[in-house]
Scaffold this active site. Structure first.
Site, PDB file in Angstrom:
ATOM      1  N   HIS A 236       0.666  -1.196   0.020  1.00  0.00           N
ATOM      2  CA  HIS A 236      -0.127   0.031  -0.045  1.00  0.00           C
ATOM      3  C   HIS A 236       1.017   1.126  -0.074  1.00  0.00           C
ATOM      4  O   HIS A 236       0.669   2.074  -1.001  1.00  0.00           O
ATOM      5  CB  HIS A 236      -1.063   0.121   1.189  1.00  0.00           C
ATOM      6  CG  HIS A 236      -1.683   1.285   0.940  1.00  0.00           C
ATOM      7  ND1 HIS A 236      -2.870   1.610   0.063  1.00  0.00           N
ATOM      8  CD2 HIS A 236      -1.457   2.581   1.387  1.00  0.00           C
ATOM      9  CE1 HIS A 236      -3.438   2.803   0.028  1.00  0.00           C
ATOM     10  NE2 HIS A 236      -2.556   3.463   0.758  1.00  0.00           N
TER      11      HIS A 236
ATOM     12  N   HIS B 204      -9.461   1.501 -11.624  1.00  0.00           N
ATOM     13  CA  HIS B 204      -9.129   2.293 -10.630  1.00  0.00           C
ATOM     14  C   HIS B 204      -7.710   3.008 -10.790  1.00  0.00           C
ATOM     15  O   HIS B 204      -7.448   3.907 -10.618  1.00  0.00           O
ATOM     16  CB  HIS B 204      -9.333   1.762  -9.188  1.00  0.00           C
ATOM     17  CG  HIS B 204      -8.803   2.569  -7.828  1.00  0.00           C
ATOM     18  ND1 HIS B 204      -9.111   3.856  -7.703  1.00  0.00           N
ATOM     19  CD2 HIS B 204      -7.762   2.207  -7.340  1.00  0.00           C
ATOM     20  CE1 HIS B 204      -8.454   4.089  -6.708  1.00  0.00           C
ATOM     21  NE2 HIS B 204      -7.298   3.385  -6.276  1.00  0.00           N
ATOM     22  N   PHE B 205      -6.840   1.849 -10.584  1.00  0.00           N
ATOM     23  CA  PHE B 205      -5.208   1.960 -10.673  1.00  0.00           C
ATOM     24  C   PHE B 205      -4.752   2.866 -11.843  1.00  0.00           C
ATOM     25  O   PHE B 205      -3.872   3.194 -11.872  1.00  0.00           O
ATOM     26  CB  PHE B 205      -4.530   1.116  -9.834  1.00  0.00           C
ATOM     27  CG  PHE B 205      -4.468  -0.272 -10.641  1.00  0.00           C
ATOM     28  CD1 PHE B 205      -3.925  -0.425 -11.905  1.00  0.00           C
ATOM     29  CD2 PHE B 205      -4.878  -1.518  -9.988  1.00  0.00           C
ATOM     30  CE1 PHE B 205      -3.949  -1.681 -12.505  1.00  0.00           C
ATOM     31  CE2 PHE B 205      -4.925  -2.777 -10.585  1.00  0.00           C
ATOM     32  CZ  PHE B 205      -4.485  -2.511 -12.045  1.00  0.00           C
ATOM     33  N   HIS B 206      -5.657   2.676 -13.208  1.00  0.00           N
ATOM     34  CA  HIS B 206      -5.087   3.274 -14.142  1.00  0.00           C
ATOM     35  C   HIS B 206      -5.436   4.771 -13.826  1.00  0.00           C
ATOM     36  O   HIS B 206      -4.719   5.762 -14.646  1.00  0.00           O
ATOM     37  CB  HIS B 206      -5.535   2.718 -15.600  1.00  0.00           C
ATOM     38  CG  HIS B 206      -4.933   1.324 -15.886  1.00  0.00           C
ATOM     39  ND1 HIS B 206      -5.265   0.198 -15.299  1.00  0.00           N
ATOM     40  CD2 HIS B 206      -3.800   1.291 -16.576  1.00  0.00           C
ATOM     41  CE1 HIS B 206      -4.448  -0.771 -15.997  1.00  0.00           C
ATOM     42  NE2 HIS B 206      -3.436  -0.176 -16.727  1.00  0.00           N
TER      43      HIS B 206
ATOM     44  N   ARG C 295     -10.470  -9.456 -12.960  1.00  0.00           N
ATOM     45  CA  ARG C 295      -9.207  -9.005 -13.516  1.00  0.00           C
ATOM     46  C   ARG C 295      -8.329 -10.176 -13.727  1.00  0.00           C
ATOM     47  O   ARG C 295      -8.603 -11.271 -13.365  1.00  0.00           O
ATOM     48  CB  ARG C 295      -8.669  -7.747 -12.590  1.00  0.00           C
ATOM     49  CG  ARG C 295      -8.188  -8.441 -11.119  1.00  0.00           C
ATOM     50  CD  ARG C 295      -7.697  -7.130 -10.362  1.00  0.00           C
ATOM     51  NE  ARG C 295      -6.219  -7.078 -10.617  1.00  0.00           N
ATOM     52  CZ  ARG C 295      -5.529  -6.609  -9.794  1.00  0.00           C
ATOM     53  NH1 ARG C 295      -5.904  -6.598  -8.443  1.00  0.00           N
ATOM     54  NH2 ARG C 295      -4.220  -6.108  -9.866  1.00  0.00           N
ATOM     55  N   ARG C 296      -7.009  -9.844 -14.105  1.00  0.00           N
ATOM     56  CA  ARG C 296      -6.159 -10.804 -14.209  1.00  0.00           C
ATOM     57  C   ARG C 296      -6.757 -12.231 -15.020  1.00  0.00           C
ATOM     58  O   ARG C 296      -6.387 -13.185 -14.571  1.00  0.00           O
ATOM     59  CB  ARG C 296      -5.394 -11.318 -12.998  1.00  0.00           C
ATOM     60  CG  ARG C 296      -4.828 -10.075 -12.479  1.00  0.00           C
ATOM     61  CD  ARG C 296      -3.993 -10.469 -10.982  1.00  0.00           C
ATOM     62  NE  ARG C 296      -2.692  -9.602 -10.784  1.00  0.00           N
ATOM     63  CZ  ARG C 296      -2.403  -9.685  -9.565  1.00  0.00           C
ATOM     64  NH1 ARG C 296      -2.611 -10.367  -8.924  1.00  0.00           N
ATOM     65  NH2 ARG C 296      -1.179  -8.952  -9.469  1.00  0.00           N
TER      66      ARG C 296
ATOM     67  N   TYR D 149       2.027   5.604  -2.259  1.00  0.00           N
ATOM     68  CA  TYR D 149       2.487   7.106  -1.814  1.00  0.00           C
ATOM     69  C   TYR D 149       3.852   7.275  -2.457  1.00  0.00           C
ATOM     70  O   TYR D 149       4.135   8.254  -2.734  1.00  0.00           O
ATOM     71  CB  TYR D 149       2.057   7.429  -0.357  1.00  0.00           C
ATOM     72  CG  TYR D 149       0.894   7.456  -0.102  1.00  0.00           C
ATOM     73  CD1 TYR D 149      -0.110   8.401  -0.385  1.00  0.00           C
ATOM     74  CD2 TYR D 149       0.188   6.123   0.580  1.00  0.00           C
ATOM     75  CE1 TYR D 149      -1.473   8.340  -0.127  1.00  0.00           C
ATOM     76  CE2 TYR D 149      -1.167   6.118   0.554  1.00  0.00           C
ATOM     77  CZ  TYR D 149      -2.185   7.177   0.268  1.00  0.00           C
ATOM     78  OH  TYR D 149      -3.182   7.242   0.565  1.00  0.00           O
TER      79      TYR D 149
HETATM   80  C1  HEM Z   1      -1.088   2.192 -23.021  1.00  0.00           C
HETATM   81  C2  HEM Z   1      -1.403   2.149 -21.881  1.00  0.00           C
HETATM   82  C3  HEM Z   1      -1.895   1.222 -21.016  1.00  0.00           C
HETATM   83  C4  HEM Z   1      -2.805   0.183 -21.318  1.00  0.00           C
HETATM   84  C5  HEM Z   1      -3.606  -0.025 -22.817  1.00  0.00           C
HETATM   85  C6  HEM Z   1      -2.686  -0.659 -20.197  1.00  0.00           C
HETATM   86  C7  HEM Z   1      -3.929  -1.833 -20.215  1.00  0.00           C
HETATM   87  C8  HEM Z   1      -4.129  -2.749 -19.065  1.00  0.00           C
HETATM   88  C9  HEM Z   1      -4.841  -3.953 -19.103  1.00  0.00           C
HETATM   89  C10 HEM Z   1      -5.992  -4.154 -20.066  1.00  0.00           C
HETATM   90  C11 HEM Z   1      -4.637  -4.430 -17.851  1.00  0.00           C
HETATM   91  C12 HEM Z   1      -5.536  -5.689 -17.379  1.00  0.00           C
HETATM   92  C13 HEM Z   1      -4.861  -6.801 -17.303  1.00  0.00           C
HETATM   93  C14 HEM Z   1      -5.678  -8.146 -16.454  1.00  0.00           C
HETATM   94  O1  HEM Z   1      -6.478  -7.490 -15.440  1.00  0.00           O
HETATM   95  O2  HEM Z   1      -5.929  -9.139 -17.089  1.00  0.00           O
HETATM   96  C15 HEM Z   1      -3.739  -3.880 -17.124  1.00  0.00           C
HETATM   97  C16 HEM Z   1      -3.129  -4.008 -16.039  1.00  0.00           C
HETATM   98  C17 HEM Z   1      -2.463  -3.526 -15.308  1.00  0.00           C
HETATM   99  N1  HEM Z   1      -1.682  -1.996 -15.473  1.00  0.00           N
HETATM  100 FE1  HEM Z   1      -1.890  -1.175 -17.465  1.00  0.00          FE
HETATM  101  N2  HEM Z   1      -2.055  -0.161 -19.157  1.00  0.00           N
HETATM  102  C18 HEM Z   1      -1.480   0.729 -19.650  1.00  0.00           C
HETATM  103  C19 HEM Z   1      -0.663   1.701 -18.854  1.00  0.00           C
HETATM  104  C20 HEM Z   1      -0.555   1.388 -17.526  1.00  0.00           C
HETATM  105  C21 HEM Z   1       0.513   2.446 -17.104  1.00  0.00           C
HETATM  106  C22 HEM Z   1       1.218   3.772 -17.280  1.00  0.00           C
HETATM  107  C23 HEM Z   1       0.479   1.925 -15.643  1.00  0.00           C
HETATM  108  C24 HEM Z   1       1.280   2.416 -14.270  1.00  0.00           C
HETATM  109  C25 HEM Z   1       2.254   3.247 -14.499  1.00  0.00           C
HETATM  110  C26 HEM Z   1      -0.166   0.453 -15.437  1.00  0.00           C
HETATM  111  C27 HEM Z   1      -0.242  -0.338 -14.504  1.00  0.00           C
HETATM  112  C28 HEM Z   1      -1.070  -1.709 -14.562  1.00  0.00           C
HETATM  113  C29 HEM Z   1      -1.232  -2.439 -13.481  1.00  0.00           C
HETATM  114  C30 HEM Z   1      -0.438  -2.283 -12.083  1.00  0.00           C
HETATM  115  C31 HEM Z   1      -1.850  -3.524 -13.801  1.00  0.00           C
HETATM  116  C32 HEM Z   1      -2.134  -4.851 -13.105  1.00  0.00           C
HETATM  117  C33 HEM Z   1      -1.406  -5.939 -13.584  1.00  0.00           C
HETATM  118  C34 HEM Z   1      -1.676  -7.166 -12.506  1.00  0.00           C
HETATM  119  O3  HEM Z   1      -2.824  -7.241 -12.274  1.00  0.00           O
HETATM  120  O4  HEM Z   1      -0.797  -7.752 -12.273  1.00  0.00           O
HETATM  121  N3  HEM Z   1      -0.861   0.318 -16.873  1.00  0.00           N
HETATM  122  N4  HEM Z   1      -3.464  -2.687 -17.846  1.00  0.00           N
HETATM  123 CU   LIG Z   2      -3.998   0.344  -0.541  1.00  0.00          CU
END
Ligand code: HEM
Ligand SMILES: [Cu+2]
Length: 546
Positions: free
Chosen positions: A223, A374-376, A437-438, A227
């Site tokens: 968490h 949320h986290f995006h 998710r995931r 921050y």
């Molecule tokens: C082109 C830009 C981006 C696209 C299209 C994108 C798309 C996605 C998608 C579709 C997922 C879902 C995967 C799933 O749950 O099956 C995901 C997960 C995630 N994204 Fe992005 N994302 C982008 C940029 C970013 C950026 C800039 C960050 C953070 C700085 C980020 C952080 C994350 C994180 C932490 C997850 C979770 C991974 C996990 O569940 O282990 N993403 N993203």
């Molecule tokens: Cu938290």
């Protein structure tokens, strides 16, 4: 000494960190695009050589974006801004370089199994998923590197204070130090998990591990890491943005107070990620849920202080009305526009965060696509778009060349904003409709018809984000290679309408607050961790499910 002379020795070092950060971001947006398109119904392009599976992609995406892009950006930005704030070179450039090489070595060590599909455990690396040992060791080295940055900032502050007895530490430098102190305390959980559990286990030195204990240690760090990403963005919003927008910072003491509250409140609440985990007493979960709401308070202080500063700037530029002044801000400056859009997105993200944090409402959204939405908005936009906005003045300065195209940068930040509006809204809604998710969603046996109409929009939003990310990276690449005009000046620090001296001296101290933070951690986590350690059996074998 001028700020420019003071930060000159940092130029190459900061540049090295930003190079690594941006290369990681490139990998992050490519994998993101493929995941978004997969949700929209396109076949995921798995292959022998690059991405073996959807889950390989998600693991890379998480690590590259939230562990590498953020950490390397922060590790370049905070020392740079601190040197400028002190108007004095930082202590020991040699330590700075040593840290960089250590972190890079750690990154490369972790990258080999990650790229080779031997660490497809997502960025959270929950046991009993078991990665190759090099993944854990490499990441641990990166964390140790960040501690050395804390050390270097602390040594620099000591040197500065020796020359400026009785003076208040300059705001940006103070905030950088608070950020790193918070992170150093918070990252102890991760370090313990790695050193005592995951590394011996992955090396085969112990037979099994403890799922709940390692998860709890992960979230001890997991968490507050948010921050660690956010506070550097706040440093820009507090100390630079008011000036970039043509105004003053509303209150310096209030800014310090909010950071000190983040220091003591952002760590003892990681259990809010584990409300569904059995084996942790509900009382402690509830206690930490309350603390989660407490940390909303310094967030509100930040919101108030930053908006008041910007309002002052907007009115100074002739803005009127309750809201109309917002339009008068210098939207033509891509650095400002990117950060204003980041803030706007963050208001939505912050409200969503309160929903996640609510003990029982969390059960509705837990592990659904809502969380991805949320986290995006938070780390994916409030943080990322702010870092992009900072890069629009920082990279030209580091390269000594003007930003290649201001117009392209403006287009970039708006495309990100619109793309994220679509992407995250749709994911929130899909989560409320029960989509997990995931998950390689197009292959899910339980695929629900009510997801179908929305899923193409994940692809549309994702594609816009990808295009925006490429425009950003291309602009920086052209800036450092072909741009010929000299760089514009670095933004100066904002003058505070209420200066530091108006606040109590305790807002300029760090040590007592670190002690309070440590005590808070002991109270919030001590009983739970003590019980988990006492009953730990280390008997869960590792799994390789991919
Ligand atoms: C082109 C830009 C981006 C696209 C299209 C994108 C798309 C996605 C998608 C579709 C997922 C879902 C995967 C799933 O749950 O099956 C995901 C997960 C995630 N994204 Fe992005 N994302 C982008 C940029 C970013 C950026 C800039 C960050 C953070 C700085 C980020 C952080 C994350 C994180 C932490 C997850 C979770 C991974 C996990 O569940 O282990 N993403 N993203
Ligand atoms: Cu938290």
């Amino acid at each position: 000494m001028s700020a420019d002379t003071a930060s000159a020795p940092e130029i190459r070092l900061t540049g090295a960190h930003l190079l690594v950060a941006n290369v990681a971001l490139l990998g992050g947006i490519v994998t993101g695009l493929l995941q978004g398109l997969e949700h929209a119904g396109f076949e995921f392009p798995a292959s022998e050589y690059l991405l073996r599976s959807y889950y390989h992609s998600v693991s890379l995406h998480g690590v590259l974006n939230v562990l590498v892009w953020t950490t390397f950006f922060i590790s370049g930005f905070l020392p740079f801004i601190s040197a400028r704030a002190y108007a004095m070179p930082l202590a020991s450039p040699r330590l700075g370089w040593l840290t960089f090489w250590l972190m890079l070595a750690g990154l490369l060590i972790a990258a080999v199994p990650l790229a080779g599909n031997a660490a497809t455990v997502m960025f959270t690396f929950y046991a009993p998923l078991k990665a190759h040992w090099a993944f854990y060791i490499g990441l641990t080295l990166v964390v140790v590197g960040t501690w050395l940055i804390t050390l270097r900032l602390a040594l620099s502050q000591r040197a500065w204070r020796a020359q400026h007895p009785g003076e208040r530490t300059p705001l940006a430098a103070f905030m950088s130090l608070v950020t790193m102190a918070m992170w150093t305390l918070a990252s102890l959980g991760l370090a313990v998990s790695m050193l005592f559990f995951l590394i011996p286990w992955s090396l085969g030195l112990v037979r099994g591990t403890d799922v709940l204990l390692t998860r709890t240690l992960f979230w001890f760090t997991g968490h507050p890491i948010v921050y660690f990403w956010l506070l550097p963005a706040y440093i820009s919003w507090y100390t630079l943005m008011p000036r970039q927008a043509g105004g003053r910072l509303f209150s310096d003491p209030m800014a310090r107070a909010s950071f000190l509250l983040f220091l003591i409140l952002s760590s003892p609440l990681g259990l809010h990620h584990q409300v569904t985990d059995p084996g942790i007493h509900e009382g402690w979960k509830l206690f930490q849920a309350f603390l989660t709401f407490a940390v909303f308070f310094p967030s509100l202080l930040t919101f108030f202080n930053v908006v008041a500063s910007l309002e002052g700037a907007g009115r100074a530029r002739g803005g009127k009305g309750w809201f109309a002044w917002f339009g008068r801000l210098p939207w033509g400056d891509p650095s400002v526009a990117a950060q204003l859009l980041a803030m706007l997105t963050f208001t939505a993200g912050g409200i969503g965060g309160l929903i996640n944090a609510s003990y029982n409402v969390n059960l509705v959204v837990h592990n659904t696509a809502y969380v991805v939405g949320h986290f995006h908005t938070t780390v994916g936009t409030a943080v990322t778009l702010t870092y992009m906005g900072i890069s629009y003045w920082l990279v030209p300065h580091l390269a000594g060349r003007a930003l290649w195209s201001r117009r392209m940068a403006l287009v970039q930040c708006w495309v990100w904003f619109v793309g994220m509006l679509i992407f995250s809204t749709v994911l929130h809604e899909l989560g409320l409709r029960g989509m997990p998710r995931r998950t390689m969603i197009s292959q899910a046996a339980y695929f629900q018809p009510e997801w179908k109409a929305l899923l193409p929009w994940v692809g549309v939003g994702g594609t816009l984000l990808f295009i925006s990310g490429i425009l950003y990276l291309l602009n920086l690449l052209l800036t450092v290679t072909v741009s010929r005009a000299p760089a514009a000046a670095v933004p100066d620090f904002a003058v505070a309408a209420a200066p530091a001296e108006e606040g109590p001296a305790v807002l300029n101290r760090l040590r007592p607050w670190v002690v309070v933070a440590a005590v808070m951690l002991v109270i919030a986590y001590g009983p739970t961790l003590a019980r988990l350690v006492a009953t730990s059996q280390l008997n869960v074998p590792g799994l390789r499910v991919w």
